[in-house]
Enzyme design. Sequence first.
Site, PDB file in Angstrom:
ATOM      1  N   CYS A   1       0.874  -1.170   0.000  1.00 57.60           N
ATOM      2  CA  CYS A   1       0.000   0.000   0.000  1.00 57.60           C
ATOM      3  C   CYS A   1       0.911   1.220   0.000  1.00 57.60           C
ATOM      4  O   CYS A   1       2.100   1.094  -0.281  1.00 57.60           O
ATOM      5  CB  CYS A   1      -0.983  -0.023   1.174  1.00 57.60           C
ATOM      6  SG  CYS A   1      -0.278   0.175   2.817  1.00 57.60           S
TER       7      CYS A   1
ATOM      8  N   HIS B   1      13.315 -15.854  12.289  1.00 55.62           N
ATOM      9  CA  HIS B   1      13.103 -15.856  13.741  1.00 55.62           C
ATOM     10  C   HIS B   1      11.633 -15.836  14.136  1.00 55.62           C
ATOM     11  O   HIS B   1      11.274 -16.387  15.178  1.00 55.62           O
ATOM     12  CB  HIS B   1      13.774 -14.640  14.384  1.00 55.62           C
ATOM     13  CG  HIS B   1      15.263 -14.680  14.326  1.00 55.62           C
ATOM     14  ND1 HIS B   1      16.042 -13.843  15.092  1.00 55.62           N
ATOM     15  CD2 HIS B   1      16.130 -15.427  13.596  1.00 55.62           C
ATOM     16  CE1 HIS B   1      17.321 -14.077  14.842  1.00 55.62           C
ATOM     17  NE2 HIS B   1      17.394 -15.030  13.935  1.00 55.62           N
TER      18      HIS B   1
END
Length: 157
Positions: free
Chosen positions: A71, A104
């Site tokens: 966006c 992670h």
Amino acid sequence: MSKNFDVRLALGGDHAGFTLKSDVAQRYADQVVSLVDCGTDTAESCDYPDFAVAVSKELLAGRADKGLLICGSGVGVSVAANKIPGIRAAICHDTYSARQGVEHDDMNVLCIGGRIIGSELAFEIIDAFLNATYAPQPRHQRRLDKVLEIEKKGIQA
């Protein structure tokens, strides 16, 4: 030509991300196993939550491995996508965050701002995201498990 990325990618964005989304679709169409373009197909004003939902549906249905939302700033699509259980979205405007977010935190949707960065930097960030895999150490899994528990049960006020 072999695929550069062994990934099925769902791509979406609103009017403010349309130009960059178009560049991304053209660049990655032949580099991923499959690319599902969830829209928009125009630069006319439209609502970013619609595309966060469309991309998320592709992931949750198992038709895509990773999602990419664009966006104007990356904020709106990130906020909307993170409301959907099973989606872990983050804005990344650098390669380290895009890679580390997957490795992670098991991030499955990358959000970028089409009015924030140019296409060349976006391609580098997307490459880092697409190349990364979740390979947690125990501390990463412990943290992700806590996030998933919050998603499942909410919080007590």
